[in-house]
Design a protein around this motif. Structure first.
Motif, PDB file in Angstrom:
ATOM      1  N   LEU A  83     -21.744 -34.444  35.370  1.00 31.15           N
ATOM      2  CA  LEU A  83     -22.022 -33.242  34.583  1.00 31.15           C
ATOM      3  C   LEU A  83     -20.846 -32.890  33.698  1.00 31.15           C
ATOM      4  CD1 LEU A  83     -23.773 -30.973  37.216  1.00 31.15           C
ATOM      5  CD2 LEU A  83     -24.834 -32.285  35.392  1.00 31.15           C
ATOM      6  N   ASP A  84     -21.149 -32.489  32.477  1.00 25.17           N
ATOM      7  CA  ASP A  84     -20.130 -32.085  31.513  1.00 25.17           C
ATOM      8  C   ASP A  84     -19.989 -30.573  31.579  1.00 25.17           C
ATOM      9  OD1 ASP A  84     -18.312 -32.045  29.484  1.00 25.17           O
ATOM     10  OD2 ASP A  84     -19.764 -32.375  27.883  1.00 25.17           O
ATOM     11  N   ARG A  85     -18.869 -30.113  32.050  1.00 25.51           N
ATOM     12  CA  ARG A  85     -18.628 -28.672  32.209  1.00 25.51           C
ATOM     13  C   ARG A  85     -17.981 -28.044  30.992  1.00 25.51           C
ATOM     14  NH1 ARG A  85     -21.419 -27.029  36.637  1.00 25.51           N
ATOM     15  NH2 ARG A  85     -21.172 -28.539  38.274  1.00 25.51           N
ATOM     16  N   SER A  86     -17.631 -28.825  29.984  1.00 20.72           N
ATOM     17  CA  SER A  86     -16.900 -28.277  28.839  1.00 20.72           C
ATOM     18  C   SER A  86     -17.812 -27.726  27.751  1.00 20.72           C
ATOM     19  CB  SER A  86     -16.005 -29.362  28.240  1.00 20.72           C
ATOM     20  OG  SER A  86     -16.799 -30.406  27.715  1.00 20.72           O
ATOM     21  N   ARG A 118     -24.799 -40.228  27.548  1.00  9.67           N
ATOM     22  CA  ARG A 118     -24.812 -39.194  26.526  1.00  9.67           C
ATOM     23  C   ARG A 118     -25.190 -37.808  27.027  1.00  9.67           C
ATOM     24  NH1 ARG A 118     -28.243 -38.382  21.314  1.00  9.67           N
ATOM     25  NH2 ARG A 118     -26.846 -36.943  20.263  1.00  9.67           N
ATOM     26  N   PHE A 119     -26.252 -37.686  27.787  1.00  5.97           N
ATOM     27  CA  PHE A 119     -26.778 -36.378  28.175  1.00  5.97           C
ATOM     28  C   PHE A 119     -26.270 -36.006  29.556  1.00  5.97           C
ATOM     29  CE2 PHE A 119     -29.936 -38.307  25.334  1.00  5.97           C
ATOM     30  CZ  PHE A 119     -29.882 -37.381  24.305  1.00  5.97           C
ATOM     31  N   HIS A 120     -25.191 -35.250  29.594  1.00  4.15           N
ATOM     32  CA  HIS A 120     -24.542 -34.916  30.852  1.00  4.15           C
ATOM     33  C   HIS A 120     -24.815 -33.481  31.268  1.00  4.15           C
ATOM     34  CE1 HIS A 120     -21.428 -38.191  29.725  1.00  4.15           C
ATOM     35  NE2 HIS A 120     -22.528 -38.707  30.191  1.00  4.15           N
ATOM     36  N   ASN A 121     -26.023 -32.990  31.080  1.00  6.02           N
ATOM     37  CA  ASN A 121     -26.321 -31.629  31.527  1.00  6.02           C
ATOM     38  C   ASN A 121     -27.102 -31.676  32.832  1.00  6.02           C
ATOM     39  OD1 ASN A 121     -29.056 -32.043  30.817  1.00  6.02           O
ATOM     40  ND2 ASN A 121     -28.625 -31.424  28.727  1.00  6.02           N
ATOM     41  N   SER A 122     -27.200 -30.551  33.493  1.00  2.00           N
ATOM     42  CA  SER A 122     -27.792 -30.510  34.833  1.00  2.00           C
ATOM     43  C   SER A 122     -29.280 -30.831  34.832  1.00  2.00           C
ATOM     44  CB  SER A 122     -27.544 -29.147  35.479  1.00  2.00           C
ATOM     45  OG  SER A 122     -28.120 -28.124  34.700  1.00  2.00           O
ATOM     46  N   ILE A 123     -30.000 -30.452  33.791  1.00  3.57           N
ATOM     47  CA  ILE A 123     -31.435 -30.746  33.740  1.00  3.57           C
ATOM     48  C   ILE A 123     -31.664 -32.244  33.611  1.00  3.57           C
ATOM     49  CG2 ILE A 123     -33.523 -30.471  32.357  1.00  3.57           C
ATOM     50  CD1 ILE A 123     -32.604 -27.624  31.774  1.00  3.57           C
ATOM     51  N   ALA A 124     -30.921 -32.907  32.757  1.00  2.85           N
ATOM     52  CA  ALA A 124     -31.084 -34.346  32.568  1.00  2.85           C
ATOM     53  C   ALA A 124     -30.705 -35.109  33.833  1.00  2.85           C
ATOM     54  CB  ALA A 124     -30.242 -34.821  31.390  1.00  2.85           C
ATOM     55  N   VAL A 125     -29.611 -34.734  34.466  1.00  2.00           N
ATOM     56  CA  VAL A 125     -29.190 -35.425  35.688  1.00  2.00           C
ATOM     57  C   VAL A 125     -30.186 -35.166  36.817  1.00  2.00           C
ATOM     58  CG1 VAL A 125     -27.361 -35.582  37.431  1.00  2.00           C
ATOM     59  CG2 VAL A 125     -26.767 -35.481  35.015  1.00  2.00           C
ATOM     60  N   GLY A 126     -30.709 -33.957  36.911  1.00  2.00           N
ATOM     61  CA  GLY A 126     -31.722 -33.646  37.920  1.00  2.00           C
ATOM     62  C   GLY A 126     -33.007 -34.419  37.705  1.00  2.00           C
ATOM     63  N   PHE A 127     -33.447 -34.504  36.459  1.00  2.00           N
ATOM     64  CA  PHE A 127     -34.639 -35.292  36.129  1.00  2.00           C
ATOM     65  C   PHE A 127     -34.394 -36.764  36.466  1.00  2.00           C
ATOM     66  CE2 PHE A 127     -37.229 -37.764  33.160  1.00  2.00           C
ATOM     67  CZ  PHE A 127     -38.484 -37.253  33.443  1.00  2.00           C
ATOM     68  N   PHE A 128     -33.219 -37.252  36.147  1.00  2.00           N
ATOM     69  CA  PHE A 128     -32.852 -38.634  36.440  1.00  2.00           C
ATOM     70  C   PHE A 128     -32.858 -38.892  37.945  1.00  2.00           C
ATOM     71  CE2 PHE A 128     -29.197 -41.840  36.493  1.00  2.00           C
ATOM     72  CZ  PHE A 128     -30.035 -42.911  36.273  1.00  2.00           C
ATOM     73  N   LEU A 129     -32.316 -37.970  38.726  1.00  2.00           N
ATOM     74  CA  LEU A 129     -32.325 -38.115  40.185  1.00  2.00           C
ATOM     75  C   LEU A 129     -33.751 -38.170  40.727  1.00  2.00           C
ATOM     76  CD1 LEU A 129     -29.445 -35.848  41.495  1.00  2.00           C
ATOM     77  CD2 LEU A 129     -29.822 -38.234  42.045  1.00  2.00           C
ATOM     78  N   MET A 177     -41.897 -49.676  34.466  1.00  2.00           N
ATOM     79  CA  MET A 177     -41.221 -48.511  35.036  1.00  2.00           C
ATOM     80  C   MET A 177     -39.711 -48.727  35.087  1.00  2.00           C
ATOM     81  SD  MET A 177     -43.502 -46.284  35.512  1.00  2.00           S
ATOM     82  CE  MET A 177     -42.649 -45.087  36.473  1.00  2.00           C
ATOM     83  N   MET A 178     -39.276 -49.931  35.428  1.00  2.00           N
ATOM     84  CA  MET A 178     -37.844 -50.197  35.487  1.00  2.00           C
ATOM     85  C   MET A 178     -37.215 -50.229  34.101  1.00  2.00           C
ATOM     86  SD  MET A 178     -36.677 -49.952  38.394  1.00  2.00           S
ATOM     87  CE  MET A 178     -35.026 -50.230  37.844  1.00  2.00           C
ATOM     88  N   ILE A 179     -37.934 -50.724  33.113  1.00  2.00           N
ATOM     89  CA  ILE A 179     -37.410 -50.699  31.744  1.00  2.00           C
ATOM     90  C   ILE A 179     -37.243 -49.257  31.284  1.00  2.00           C
ATOM     91  CG2 ILE A 179     -37.981 -51.209  29.336  1.00  2.00           C
ATOM     92  CD1 ILE A 179     -39.244 -53.851  30.385  1.00  2.00           C
ATOM     93  N   MET A 180     -38.255 -48.424  31.554  1.00  3.82           N
ATOM     94  CA  MET A 180     -38.159 -47.015  31.164  1.00  3.82           C
ATOM     95  C   MET A 180     -37.028 -46.306  31.908  1.00  3.82           C
ATOM     96  SD  MET A 180     -42.242 -46.121  30.744  1.00  3.82           S
ATOM     97  CE  MET A 180     -42.029 -44.520  31.374  1.00  3.82           C
ATOM     98  N   LEU A 181     -36.901 -46.573  33.205  1.00  3.94           N
ATOM     99  CA  LEU A 181     -35.833 -45.956  33.977  1.00  3.94           C
ATOM    100  C   LEU A 181     -34.467 -46.460  33.521  1.00  3.94           C
ATOM    101  CD1 LEU A 181     -35.209 -44.041  36.389  1.00  3.94           C
ATOM    102  CD2 LEU A 181     -35.139 -46.095  37.791  1.00  3.94           C
ATOM    103  N   SER A 182     -34.381 -47.737  33.195  1.00  2.98           N
ATOM    104  CA  SER A 182     -33.103 -48.307  32.749  1.00  2.98           C
ATOM    105  C   SER A 182     -32.652 -47.702  31.425  1.00  2.98           C
ATOM    106  CB  SER A 182     -33.222 -49.818  32.603  1.00  2.98           C
ATOM    107  OG  SER A 182     -33.504 -50.414  33.844  1.00  2.98           O
ATOM    108  N   VAL A 183     -33.568 -47.593  30.483  1.00  3.23           N
ATOM    109  CA  VAL A 183     -33.218 -47.023  29.180  1.00  3.23           C
ATOM    110  C   VAL A 183     -32.888 -45.538  29.321  1.00  3.23           C
ATOM    111  CG1 VAL A 183     -34.125 -46.468  26.886  1.00  3.23           C
ATOM    112  CG2 VAL A 183     -34.488 -48.736  27.845  1.00  3.23           C
ATOM    113  N   MET A 235     -29.163 -43.736  28.962  1.00  4.83           N
ATOM    114  CA  MET A 235     -28.937 -42.651  27.998  1.00  4.83           C
ATOM    115  C   MET A 235     -28.352 -41.422  28.680  1.00  4.83           C
ATOM    116  SD  MET A 235     -32.310 -42.940  25.563  1.00  4.83           S
ATOM    117  CE  MET A 235     -32.084 -41.296  24.944  1.00  4.83           C
ATOM    118  N   ILE A 236     -28.872 -41.078  29.846  1.00 11.26           N
ATOM    119  CA  ILE A 236     -28.370 -39.905  30.559  1.00 11.26           C
ATOM    120  C   ILE A 236     -26.946 -40.141  31.038  1.00 11.26           C
ATOM    121  CG2 ILE A 236     -28.652 -38.564  32.690  1.00 11.26           C
ATOM    122  CD1 ILE A 236     -31.697 -38.777  32.166  1.00 11.26           C
TER     123      ILE A 236
END
Length: 189
Positions: free
Chosen positions: A152-155, A78-89, A64-70, A74-75
């Motif tokens: 989050l990337d607003r641009s 690279r992936f700075h959108n609200s869905i990715a950050v919310g899923f990460f949280l 689980m920690m390896i998956m969360l770390s990878v 990545m989030i």
């Protein structure tokens, strides 16, 4: 609660990272990664020396920690959108709860080993590591939640679903003197 957490994390950022919330988030994440590496190495040791149940719980935590770390890295990179950050949280909060439960389980294993008059130092150490990981993950989730706008990337433009065009503007254009807004209909071809 949110403003209190922002004030607290701003104090942490000012004292530890020269006022940069992004550096605070990155530094906290790197400390989680280092502890995850230690936990993964320890889980390999637990598999070889302990019962199957204890081995499974430690290897599951490592996976689980390896998956969360990878995924988290990545989030964060690279992936700075609200869905990715919310899923990460959400993933961080769930993993924090998992490590708190593992802390309690390892304390139970240590109690069982003491009951049969066996050495329980390794289980106590694993319980301590799981507790520290739980606290780090929980506090990281709070810091990231308070400063998610730093990530989050607003641009990036918003894609219009109907026409396939890119637009970062609102459908409401301007406002009249009497407070009424002008509506611009979408361009549908």
């Amino acid at each position: 609660m949110g403003s209190t957490m922002s004030v607290f994390t701003n104090i942490l950022a000012n004292n530890l990272c020269g006022g940069s919330a992004r550096k605070l988030i990155a530094g906290w994440w790197y400390s989680i990664l280092v502890l995850s590496l230690l936990l993964t190495i320890m889980s390999l040791w637990v598999i070889s020396n302990r019962t199957a149940a204890e081995g499974f719980s430690s290897i599951w935590a490592a996976i689980m920690m390896i998956m969360l770390s990878v995924g988290g890295t990545m989030i964060m990179r690279r992936f700075h959108n609200s869905i990715a950050v919310g899923f990460f949280l959400g993933s961080i909060v769930a993993t924090s709860q998992l490590f708190f439960l593992l802390f309690l389980i390892y304390l139970g294993y240590a109690g069982d080993r003491r009951a049969i008059r066996s050495e329980a130092g390794e289980e106590n150490f694993m319980a301590f590591i799981c507790f520290v990981q739980s606290i780090l993950l929980c506090s990281f989730a709070a810091i990231l939640g308070a400063h998610r706008t730093e990530i989050l990337d607003r641009s990036q433009p918003i894609r219009n679903q109907m026409s396939g065009e890119f637009s970062a503007t609102s459908d409401y254009q301007g406002s009249a003197a009497d407070g009424s807004a002008q509506y611009k209909s979408p361009n549908i071809n």
